[in-house]
Scaffold this motif. Structure first.
Motif, PDB file in Angstrom:
ATOM      1  N   ASN A 274       0.853  -1.190   0.000  1.00  0.00           N
ATOM      2  CA  ASN A 274       0.000   0.000   0.000  1.00  0.00           C
ATOM      3  C   ASN A 274       0.882   1.230   0.000  1.00  0.00           C
ATOM      4  O   ASN A 274       1.749   1.381   0.862  1.00  0.00           O
ATOM      5  CB  ASN A 274      -0.906  -0.017   1.239  1.00  0.00           C
ATOM      6  N   LEU A 275       0.645   2.107  -0.957  1.00  0.00           N
ATOM      7  CA  LEU A 275       1.532   3.268  -1.099  1.00  0.00           C
ATOM      8  C   LEU A 275       1.503   4.188   0.124  1.00  0.00           C
ATOM      9  O   LEU A 275       2.464   4.916   0.365  1.00  0.00           O
ATOM     10  CB  LEU A 275       1.206   4.033  -2.384  1.00  0.00           C
ATOM     11  N   ALA A 276       0.448   4.173   0.934  1.00  0.00           N
ATOM     12  CA  ALA A 276       0.372   5.031   2.118  1.00  0.00           C
ATOM     13  C   ALA A 276       0.703   4.267   3.402  1.00  0.00           C
ATOM     14  O   ALA A 276       0.437   4.767   4.498  1.00  0.00           O
ATOM     15  CB  ALA A 276      -1.012   5.655   2.232  1.00  0.00           C
ATOM     16  N   ARG A 277       1.312   3.113   3.290  1.00  0.00           N
ATOM     17  CA  ARG A 277       1.583   2.287   4.467  1.00  0.00           C
ATOM     18  C   ARG A 277       2.411   3.024   5.520  1.00  0.00           C
ATOM     19  O   ARG A 277       2.109   2.953   6.718  1.00  0.00           O
ATOM     20  CB  ARG A 277       2.296   1.005   4.030  1.00  0.00           C
ATOM     21  N   SER A 278       3.443   3.743   5.112  1.00  0.00           N
ATOM     22  CA  SER A 278       4.290   4.448   6.081  1.00  0.00           C
ATOM     23  C   SER A 278       3.489   5.481   6.867  1.00  0.00           C
ATOM     24  O   SER A 278       3.712   5.672   8.070  1.00  0.00           O
ATOM     25  CB  SER A 278       5.457   5.140   5.365  1.00  0.00           C
ATOM     26  N   ASP A 279       2.552   6.152   6.203  1.00  0.00           N
ATOM     27  CA  ASP A 279       1.711   7.135   6.889  1.00  0.00           C
ATOM     28  C   ASP A 279       0.814   6.450   7.919  1.00  0.00           C
ATOM     29  O   ASP A 279       0.618   6.969   9.025  1.00  0.00           O
ATOM     30  CB  ASP A 279       0.854   7.894   5.880  1.00  0.00           C
ATOM     31  N   MET A 280       0.275   5.301   7.561  1.00  0.00           N
ATOM     32  CA  MET A 280      -0.586   4.559   8.494  1.00  0.00           C
ATOM     33  C   MET A 280       0.210   4.086   9.708  1.00  0.00           C
ATOM     34  O   MET A 280      -0.270   4.162  10.847  1.00  0.00           O
ATOM     35  CB  MET A 280      -1.220   3.367   7.780  1.00  0.00           C
ATOM     36  N   GLU A 281       1.397   3.595   9.457  1.00  0.00           N
ATOM     37  CA  GLU A 281       2.243   3.155  10.570  1.00  0.00           C
ATOM     38  C   GLU A 281       2.566   4.328  11.494  1.00  0.00           C
ATOM     39  O   GLU A 281       2.544   4.187  12.723  1.00  0.00           O
ATOM     40  CB  GLU A 281       3.520   2.515  10.014  1.00  0.00           C
ATOM     41  N   ALA A 282       2.853   5.480  10.886  1.00  0.00           N
ATOM     42  CA  ALA A 282       3.167   6.665  11.691  1.00  0.00           C
ATOM     43  C   ALA A 282       1.951   7.103  12.498  1.00  0.00           C
ATOM     44  O   ALA A 282       2.084   7.517  13.666  1.00  0.00           O
ATOM     45  CB  ALA A 282       3.653   7.804  10.787  1.00  0.00           C
ATOM     46  N   TYR A 283       0.774   7.003  11.914  1.00  0.00           N
ATOM     47  CA  TYR A 283      -0.433   7.418  12.625  1.00  0.00           C
ATOM     48  C   TYR A 283      -0.717   6.479  13.790  1.00  0.00           C
ATOM     49  O   TYR A 283      -1.075   6.932  14.896  1.00  0.00           O
ATOM     50  CB  TYR A 283      -1.624   7.464  11.676  1.00  0.00           C
ATOM     51  N   ALA A 284      -0.537   5.191  13.583  1.00  0.00           N
ATOM     52  CA  ALA A 284      -0.733   4.237  14.677  1.00  0.00           C
ATOM     53  C   ALA A 284       0.231   4.520  15.825  1.00  0.00           C
ATOM     54  O   ALA A 284      -0.145   4.468  17.001  1.00  0.00           O
ATOM     55  CB  ALA A 284      -0.560   2.813  14.161  1.00  0.00           C
ATOM     56  N   ARG A 285       1.477   4.842  15.495  1.00  0.00           N
ATOM     57  CA  ARG A 285       2.454   5.175  16.539  1.00  0.00           C
ATOM     58  C   ARG A 285       2.035   6.422  17.301  1.00  0.00           C
ATOM     59  O   ARG A 285       2.138   6.473  18.541  1.00  0.00           O
ATOM     60  CB  ARG A 285       3.845   5.366  15.930  1.00  0.00           C
ATOM     61  N   ARG A 286       1.557   7.424  16.586  1.00  0.00           N
ATOM     62  CA  ARG A 286       1.147   8.666  17.254  1.00  0.00           C
ATOM     63  C   ARG A 286      -0.053   8.432  18.162  1.00  0.00           C
ATOM     64  O   ARG A 286      -0.142   9.003  19.241  1.00  0.00           O
ATOM     65  CB  ARG A 286       0.827   9.743  16.218  1.00  0.00           C
ATOM     66  N   LEU A 287      -0.989   7.605  17.729  1.00  0.00           N
ATOM     67  CA  LEU A 287      -2.122   7.276  18.588  1.00  0.00           C
ATOM     68  C   LEU A 287      -1.647   6.586  19.862  1.00  0.00           C
ATOM     69  O   LEU A 287      -2.085   6.930  20.972  1.00  0.00           O
ATOM     70  CB  LEU A 287      -3.112   6.380  17.839  1.00  0.00           C
ATOM     71  N   GLU A 288      -0.760   5.618  19.712  1.00  0.00           N
ATOM     72  CA  GLU A 288      -0.237   4.900  20.878  1.00  0.00           C
ATOM     73  C   GLU A 288       0.500   5.855  21.817  1.00  0.00           C
ATOM     74  O   GLU A 288       0.330   5.790  23.042  1.00  0.00           O
ATOM     75  CB  GLU A 288       0.682   3.775  20.428  1.00  0.00           C
ATOM     76  N   GLU A 289       1.314   6.734  21.255  1.00  0.00           N
ATOM     77  CA  GLU A 289       2.064   7.704  22.070  1.00  0.00           C
ATOM     78  C   GLU A 289       1.127   8.651  22.814  1.00  0.00           C
ATOM     79  O   GLU A 289       1.469   9.142  23.895  1.00  0.00           O
ATOM     80  CB  GLU A 289       3.026   8.492  21.184  1.00  0.00           C
ATOM     81  N   ALA A 290      -0.067   8.880  22.237  1.00  0.00           N
ATOM     82  CA  ALA A 290      -1.048   9.760  22.871  1.00  0.00           C
ATOM     83  C   ALA A 290      -1.900   9.019  23.899  1.00  0.00           C
ATOM     84  O   ALA A 290      -2.801   9.621  24.498  1.00  0.00           O
ATOM     85  CB  ALA A 290      -1.943  10.392  21.810  1.00  0.00           C
ATOM     86  N   GLY A 291      -1.635   7.734  24.083  1.00  0.00           N
ATOM     87  CA  GLY A 291      -2.377   6.957  25.071  1.00  0.00           C
ATOM     88  C   GLY A 291      -3.662   6.353  24.567  1.00  0.00           C
ATOM     89  O   GLY A 291      -4.484   5.893  25.374  1.00  0.00           O
ATOM     90  N   VAL A 292      -3.852   6.322  23.254  1.00  0.00           N
ATOM     91  CA  VAL A 292      -5.055   5.738  22.670  1.00  0.00           C
ATOM     92  C   VAL A 292      -4.827   4.240  22.460  1.00  0.00           C
ATOM     93  O   VAL A 292      -3.870   3.864  21.766  1.00  0.00           O
ATOM     94  CB  VAL A 292      -5.403   6.409  21.321  1.00  0.00           C
ATOM     95  N   PRO A 293      -5.653   3.369  23.037  1.00  0.00           N
ATOM     96  CA  PRO A 293      -5.512   1.926  22.777  1.00  0.00           C
ATOM     97  C   PRO A 293      -5.646   1.663  21.278  1.00  0.00           C
ATOM     98  O   PRO A 293      -6.675   1.978  20.677  1.00  0.00           O
ATOM     99  CB  PRO A 293      -6.666   1.305  23.564  1.00  0.00           C
ATOM    100  N   THR A 294      -4.602   1.126  20.671  1.00  0.00           N
ATOM    101  CA  THR A 294      -4.537   1.010  19.216  1.00  0.00           C
ATOM    102  C   THR A 294      -4.118  -0.380  18.792  1.00  0.00           C
ATOM    103  O   THR A 294      -3.145  -0.931  19.309  1.00  0.00           O
ATOM    104  CB  THR A 294      -3.534   2.038  18.645  1.00  0.00           C
ATOM    105  N   THR A 295      -4.860  -0.946  17.862  1.00  0.00           N
ATOM    106  CA  THR A 295      -4.494  -2.208  17.228  1.00  0.00           C
ATOM    107  C   THR A 295      -4.144  -1.927  15.778  1.00  0.00           C
ATOM    108  O   THR A 295      -4.972  -1.396  15.027  1.00  0.00           O
ATOM    109  CB  THR A 295      -5.645  -3.221  17.292  1.00  0.00           C
TER     110      THR A 295
END
Length: 313
Positions: free
Chosen positions: A249-270
């Motif tokens: 997926n051409l936007a995979r890196s953006d999705m990975e970065a968004y998941a990391r930011r959610l986790e860093e913000a304390g949002v339970p993320t899968t």
């Protein structure tokens, strides 16, 4: 891992079809609506109803899918893919039926305004207005406003997390879960995966650039977090998140970065990476087994979120 043979089969069968930017908008939309058949034979649900509700730019059409069950069912607001240009209630009809039956929730899909007739931020405004309307009229739908989730794929996945931020900032509606299936969370197209997976995997850089040019009024709008939620300065206090990401997926890196930011913000993320898959796979359950797996993962997550005793704030 290598591209899955079922995904490769889809690419092989699609070879030679003109990209959407080489057709008319009407033809591109008709082609997208035809993808509904790739999900398989439409499942029966207890009822399907098209309705009109007030929206920021006039009336909005919604489609309400009700599974078998009593009143006070949970409700999932669904936003379809299509780059804010194509895609419709019809392109995702079979998928919404699967979501309703699998999650045991009423699914409300919205026919938000699309570009080029309606550019940024019209779809965002419609998406949030629909969420607010559903929360306010839940009893009318036979739904429980205390068990509410949002979901979407591609730009619809982006809308799901954008409205989650808007709901947080507005003090509601409270959401149990935000489901993002290969969401668009950044429109600069500058992360590594855009180079690695930008050609040859169904959705290409050229298609993405056409959608971007059609949707936005100017490049300055890419910086707006209502377009690129990865740029939102504060992601804390959002509902738990499920993010489905295909490997190719051409936007995979953006999705990975968004998941990391959610986790860093304390949002339970899968964050679920589907190896060997490409964008669109979860709508292709008629011949891609992983499409069924993704739908099962989403509906299981929704059932779990709705089963909890208190809504996320």
């Amino acid at each position: 891992m290598p591209l899955h043979p079922q995904a490769q089969m889809f690419l092989d069968q699609s070879e030679g079809q003109p990209p959407p930017y080489e057709t008319s908008i009407a033809d591109a939309r008709a082609m997208m609506d035809g993808f509904n058949a790739l999900a398989g034979e439409p499942q029966a649900v207890a009822s399907v109803e098209d309705r009109e509700i007030p929206g920021p730019g006039g009336s909005l059409r919604i489609r309400v899918y009700r599974p078998t069950g009593d009143d006070d069912l949970p409700v999932t607001v669904f936003y379809h893919a299509g780059g804010y240009v194509i895609g419709s209630l019809d392109s995702h009809d079979s998928l919404c039926r699967l979501l309703a039956n699998g999650s045991g929730s009423i699914v409300v899909a919205v026919d938000y305004r699309r570009a080029p007739e309606h550019r940024f931020p019209a779809p965002v405004e419609d998406a949030f207005a629909t969420l607010q309307w559903v929360a306010e009229h839940a009893a009318e739908l036979g739904a429980d406003a205390g068990r509410l989730a949002v979901a979407g794929d591609s730009v619809g996945g982006g809308l799901a997390t954008i409205v989650s931020i808007l709901a947080r900032d507005a003090g509601g509606p409270a959401l149990r879960l935000q489901v993002m299936v290969y969401p668009d969370v950044e429109w600069s197209f500058s992360s590594p995966s855009w180079e690695e997976y930008g050609h040859g995997y169904f959705v290409t850089v050229e298609i993405a650039e056409w959608l971007r040019e059609t949707y936005f009024n100017s490049p300055s709008e890419w910086d707006d977090w209502r377009a690129s939620p990865l740029r939102c300065p504060d992601l804390s206090g959002l509902p738990p998140a499920l993010l489905i990401c295909p490997e190719y997926n051409l936007a995979r890196s953006d999705m990975e970065a968004y998941a990391r930011r959610l986790e860093e913000a304390g949002v339970p993320t899968t964050f679920s990476l589907y190896e060997g898959m490409l964008m669109g796979f979860w709508c292709m359950g008629s011949f891609i087994d992983a499409g069924h797996a993704a739908i099962d993962e989403v509906t299981s997550a929704l059932r779990g979120a709705f089963a909890t005793t208190a809504a996320a704030s």
